[in-house]
Design an enzyme around this catalytic site. Structure first.
Site, short mmCIF file in Angstrom:
data_model
loop_
_atom_site.label_atom_id
_atom_site.label_comp_id
_atom_site.label_asym_id
_atom_site.label_seq_id
_atom_site.Cartn_x
_atom_site.Cartn_y
_atom_site.Cartn_z
N TYR A 53 -16.16 3.62 4.38
CA TYR A 53 -15.37 4.84 4.19
C TYR A 53 -14.34 4.94 5.31
O TYR A 53 -14.70 4.76 6.48
CB TYR A 53 -16.26 6.08 4.22
CG TYR A 53 -16.43 6.69 2.84
CD1 TYR A 53 -15.30 7.02 2.08
CD2 TYR A 53 -17.67 6.91 2.28
CE1 TYR A 53 -15.43 7.56 0.81
CE2 TYR A 53 -17.82 7.44 1.02
CZ TYR A 53 -16.69 7.76 0.29
OH TYR A 53 -16.81 8.29 -0.97
N GLU A 55 -11.45 7.49 5.35
CA GLU A 55 -10.43 8.53 5.10
C GLU A 55 -9.54 8.69 6.32
O GLU A 55 -10.04 8.74 7.45
CB GLU A 55 -11.09 9.89 4.81
CG GLU A 55 -11.63 10.00 3.41
CD GLU A 55 -13.13 9.99 3.41
OE1 GLU A 55 -13.71 9.27 4.26
OE2 GLU A 55 -13.70 10.69 2.56
N ASP A 199 10.78 3.03 -9.26
CA ASP A 199 9.43 2.54 -9.60
C ASP A 199 9.61 1.10 -10.06
O ASP A 199 10.02 0.84 -11.20
CB ASP A 199 8.82 3.41 -10.70
CG ASP A 199 7.44 2.92 -11.11
OD1 ASP A 199 7.06 1.79 -10.74
OD2 ASP A 199 6.74 3.66 -11.82
N THR A 225 3.24 -1.03 -8.31
CA THR A 225 1.88 -1.54 -8.40
C THR A 225 1.92 -2.94 -7.78
O THR A 225 2.99 -3.52 -7.57
CB THR A 225 1.39 -1.65 -9.85
OG1 THR A 225 2.39 -2.32 -10.61
CG2 THR A 225 1.10 -0.30 -10.46
N LYS A 228 1.28 -6.75 -10.99
CA LYS A 228 2.10 -7.25 -12.11
C LYS A 228 2.81 -8.52 -11.64
O LYS A 228 2.16 -9.51 -11.35
CB LYS A 228 3.03 -6.14 -12.60
CG LYS A 228 2.26 -4.93 -13.15
CD LYS A 228 3.16 -3.90 -13.77
CE LYS A 228 2.40 -2.77 -14.42
NZ LYS A 228 2.07 -1.66 -13.50
N ARG A 234 -5.18 -5.02 -8.37
CA ARG A 234 -4.74 -3.68 -8.78
C ARG A 234 -4.57 -2.85 -7.53
O ARG A 234 -5.40 -2.92 -6.62
CB ARG A 234 -5.79 -3.03 -9.69
CG ARG A 234 -5.66 -3.55 -11.04
CD ARG A 234 -6.63 -3.12 -12.06
NE ARG A 234 -6.30 -3.98 -13.18
CZ ARG A 234 -5.28 -3.77 -14.00
NH1 ARG A 234 -4.55 -2.66 -13.91
NH2 ARG A 234 -4.99 -4.63 -14.94
N1 DSN Z 1 0.32 -0.26 -18.36
C1 DSN Z 1 1.53 -0.71 -17.71
C2 DSN Z 1 2.36 -1.56 -18.61
O1 DSN Z 1 1.78 -2.23 -19.43
O2 DSN Z 1 3.57 -1.58 -18.51
C3 DSN Z 1 2.31 0.40 -17.12
O3 DSN Z 1 1.49 1.24 -16.39
#
Ligand code: DSN
Length: 419
Positions: A53, A55, A199, A225, A228, A234
């Site tokens: 933990y 925080e 974003d 994120t 990707k 993640r």
């Molecule tokens: N779920 C993602 C996508 O497939 O683009 C976006 O959050």
């Protein structure tokens, strides 16, 4: 990974993991927001850092015993700042939606006006869509793409911004296959005094490999994120740029407070360690080469699909994804997704801009090349994949899908996944 302990202790979970391993080994993963992480990233994810933990932030924790946790989080921050060329980053966001939520929480009061790309034009739920927190607690207005060209019409964006005067503008998308002009967005934001947040969840790996223009010189905040095109675990990064600091020097403090104690509890330090590992990977020349191949593969796939009479929204691609309008093929996006899944090609049904059909039965499919490029596939495979897709969509029979599945499997066998 061997998963010996799971195997000995929990046969049911082990069996499910093995089935998923076999599924991804034999299929083409073409959902553009997915990727295959490295064994090093997976090892960091499964490390004991998960137990702690923590925080608070490095040097200012609420619990004891965080000496090494501070070290890993500070390392992750330093790598992210260097890589994206920004003075501040928060690395604790659990994923993309919580990261965007933190931006709202930091900058706005409930009811304030925000502007984003509409979901149906290619935006994201968290950019103001009504069923999401962002459209429920904030007053959202949207820009679309041009109906003829499929491109963002910056004049229209400007017109809407001047009329609506949003406090925050989101620039970013989930199913837009062209480059985003962050400089133009900044001009628009400045005209109305809005904060501008890029974003870049879908394209951050392309920004790092210089395949997409960098938003850092233009926007105030960047969210992304990490799983990707960046090819990490993640998770998410929330960054404040130099010009963000110029607009509001308290932005870092506001973002930090929004994440914790505002929205989240203990950070997932195993995830943060895995992000650090991923960021080191992205600093290597081979990652720049990867980014180039993602884009050239996608371009090739698009060209080959066009030759087979597929309509690509906006006419092509400059990034990692393609959005296909299937109306000339007499098949819905849902049916196409199902048949292609049967053929071993995983992608997703997707609304096209101004889709006449409902979201559950949209007119399009979205596909991308990040994961198959990680696997080592190149232009030769793109031609074959276009032909697989074309056969399945043209013939629309389960027999054809089953035949194609065998060929997909054969191709996948030539590009084994690391285990
Ligand atoms: N779920 C993602 C996508 O497939 O683009 C976006 O959050």
């Amino acid at each position: 990974m061997k998963h010996e302990n799971i195997k000995n202790q929990d046969a049911k979970v082990y069996e499910i993991i093995k089935k998923e391993e076999a599924r991804r080994e034999d299929t083409l993963e073409m959902i553009p927001s997915e990727n295959h992480t490295s064994p090093a990233v997976l090892e960091a994810l499964s490390s004991i850092l998960s137990d702690k933990y923590a925080e608070g932030y490095p040097g200012k924790r609420y619990y004891g015993g965080n000496e090494h946790i501070d070290e890993i989080e500070a390392l992750c921050q330093e790598r992210a700042k260097k890589l994206f060329g920004v003075p501040f980053v928060n690395v604790q966001g659990y994923s993309g939606s919580p990261a965007n939520m933190a931006v709202y929480f930091a900058l706005l009061n409930p009811g304030d006006k925000i502007m984003g790309m509409s979901l149906t034009a290619g935006g994201h739920l968290t950019h103001g869509w009504k069923v999401n927190f962002s459209g429920t607690y904030y007053d959202s207005v949207f820009y679309e793409v041009d109906e003829e060209t499929g491109l963002i019409d910056y004049e229209k964006v400007e017109e809407i911004a001047e009329r609506e005067k949003p406090k925050l503008i989101f620039a970013g998308a989930t199913s837009y296959s062209r480059l985003i002009d962050f400089k133009r967005f900044r001009e628009i934001a400045d005209k109305v005094g809005a904060y501008l947040c890029a974003d870049i969840s879908h394209i951050s790996g392309l920004v790092i490999s210089k395949e997409h223009p960098d938003p850092a010189p233009y926007v105030h905040i960047i969210t992304t994120t990490t799983h990707k095109t960046l090819r990490g675990p993640r998770g998410a990064l929330i960054m404040v740029t130099e010009s963000g600091l110029k607009k509001d020097e308290s932005l870092p403090e506001k973002i930090n407070r929004a994440v914790f104690p505002g929205l989240q509890g203990g950070p997932h330090e195993n995830q943060i360690a895995a992000i650090a590992v991923c960021l080191k990977e992205t600093m290597s020349p081979s990652f720049a080469e990867y980014g180039r191949k993602v884009v050239s593969n996608c371009r090739k796939l698009g060209e080959e699909l066009k030759k087979r009479d597929f309509n690509i929204v906006s006419g092509g691609t400059n990034n990692h994804l393609l959005l296909i309008d299937l109306r000339n093929k007499g098949i819905s996006g849902k049916k196409a997704q199902e048949l292609l899944e049967r053929a071993g090609i995983t992608l997703n049904k997707n609304a096209i801009p101004f889709d006449p059909n409902p979201p559950a039965e949209p007119s399009g499919i979205r596909m991308g090349t990040p994961a198959i490029t990680t696997r080592g596939m190149g232009e030769e495979e793109m031609t074959k994949i276009a032909s697989f897709i074309s056969r399945v969509i043209t013939e629309q029979s389960t027999e054809t899908a089953d035949k194609v599945r065998e060929e997909v499997k054969e191709m996948c066998n030539k590009f084994p996944m690391s285990k």
